[in-house]
Scaffold this active site. Sequence first.
Site, short mmCIF file in Angstrom:
data_model
loop_
_atom_site.label_atom_id
_atom_site.label_comp_id
_atom_site.label_asym_id
_atom_site.label_seq_id
_atom_site.Cartn_x
_atom_site.Cartn_y
_atom_site.Cartn_z
N PRO A 94 6.52 83.43 -92.57
CA PRO A 94 7.13 81.91 -93.15
C PRO A 94 8.41 81.43 -92.54
O PRO A 94 9.21 82.42 -92.28
CB PRO A 94 7.14 82.29 -94.62
CG PRO A 94 6.60 83.50 -94.79
CD PRO A 94 6.49 84.24 -93.83
N GLY A 98 14.25 83.04 -94.53
CA GLY A 98 14.89 84.33 -94.61
C GLY A 98 14.23 85.55 -94.66
O GLY A 98 14.50 86.47 -94.38
N SER A 101 12.02 84.99 -89.13
CA SER A 101 10.78 84.31 -88.50
C SER A 101 11.42 84.19 -86.80
O SER A 101 10.83 84.48 -85.83
CB SER A 101 10.45 83.17 -88.83
OG SER A 101 10.05 82.06 -87.92
N SER A 102 12.65 83.29 -86.77
CA SER A 102 13.01 82.74 -85.38
C SER A 102 13.57 84.19 -84.85
O SER A 102 13.26 84.29 -83.52
CB SER A 102 14.33 81.83 -85.64
OG SER A 102 15.60 82.65 -85.66
N ALA A 103 14.14 85.11 -85.51
CA ALA A 103 14.54 86.48 -84.62
C ALA A 103 13.15 87.17 -84.14
O ALA A 103 13.35 87.76 -83.06
CB ALA A 103 15.20 87.43 -85.51
N ALA A 104 12.06 87.16 -84.92
CA ALA A 104 10.88 87.77 -84.49
C ALA A 104 10.36 87.13 -83.18
O ALA A 104 9.86 87.75 -82.28
CB ALA A 104 9.98 87.89 -85.62
N ASP A 145 19.49 90.49 -87.72
CA ASP A 145 17.80 90.02 -87.78
C ASP A 145 17.52 90.58 -86.36
O ASP A 145 16.35 91.25 -86.42
CB ASP A 145 18.07 88.58 -88.02
CG ASP A 145 18.31 88.09 -89.27
OD1 ASP A 145 18.67 89.04 -90.14
OD2 ASP A 145 18.27 86.78 -89.53
C1 MEV Z 1 20.69 86.22 -92.26
O1 MEV Z 1 19.31 87.06 -92.23
C2 MEV Z 1 21.80 87.25 -92.49
C3 MEV Z 1 23.02 86.62 -92.78
O2 MEV Z 1 23.88 87.66 -93.16
C4 MEV Z 1 23.56 85.86 -91.45
C5 MEV Z 1 23.68 87.09 -90.26
O3 MEV Z 1 23.99 88.46 -90.64
O4 MEV Z 1 23.89 86.67 -89.17
C6 MEV Z 1 23.28 85.58 -93.77
#
Ligand code: MEV
Length: 307
Positions: A94, A98, A101-104, A145
């Site tokens: 999704p 959180g 998704s974008s990192a994957a 991420d």
């Molecule tokens: C985002 O998945 C996690 C945060 O801690 C941001 C980051 O670590 O870059 C909110």
Amino acid sequence: MIRASAPGKIILFGEHAVVYGEAAIATAVNKRAYATACELDEKKIVVNSKNLGTEIEAGFKDETNDPIVKAVQESLKNSSRKIGIGIEINSQIPVGVGMGSSAAVTTATACAVTNLLNGKNDPLKIAEIALEAEKIAHGKPSGIDTSITTFGGTINFKRGTVEPLQTNSLSIVVGNTGVRRNTKAMVDMVKAGIEDPRMGCSLFSIGGLVKSARTAVLDNDTETLGKLMDKNHSLLRDLGVSSKSLEVLIKAAKKAGAIGAKLTGAGGGGCIIALTNDPEAVITALVENGATAFKVSTNQGGVRLEQ
Ligand code: MEV
């Protein structure tokens, strides 16, 4: 043509505090993003995202605000072969809630493109390229991420150092509020309040809690993990990154018997995670409270080439 995939993630403990150099724990889940890279006749980059229904064209050196184009540009920068590259993205993760998704997507893209260009699979290089690409979407990400989407498993992450944690898969239910939010905006919001001693104190307490969580993860001590998840959520609420819809889901999950529950990722919307021995009961309670809910397997494999 080369196809690669990378997992989505959940942060078990320590989001936000990790941006300020505290440790955090993340785990890879069984929802993946797939990137297929192929050579084009023309010297250009074309990114076709099946999920978003978008197609973007760019040059090798164009300024871009698209993380996938950036991942291709960075991969080309690291290679002597300057060929046109087409990318097709398919993702089960999704978007904007959180789950990484974008990192994957950028990690899978970096893996597919570096292999297409050099026939090499160097996870450290892939993580580095994916992090550069993530900076477009998230400003100054901590790197957790792109580390978890690259290395997979369950990791303790601190200031760019990745410690793999040998542990079992946890029984986790994800409840998605459906409210998309922007990681950069949430990180900036915390930064704006950092001078307030109460905020600094919450971040510091989260860092301390992660140390206990690391031991509990290694011991597969679910009771302690549940208690620490509740505590971590309460500290995130103090930071101001929870929301009304997240609180409704946390309450519902706990009422349905969850051992522990917290928001995961940047907050402000997005998802909660609930640790539970009765996933069906928690899923039913979350759905009754307006969420999309599903069970995930944790501790999954990192970025890899696919057939
Ligand atoms: C985002 O998945 C996690 C945060 O801690 C941001 C980051 O670590 O870059 C909110």
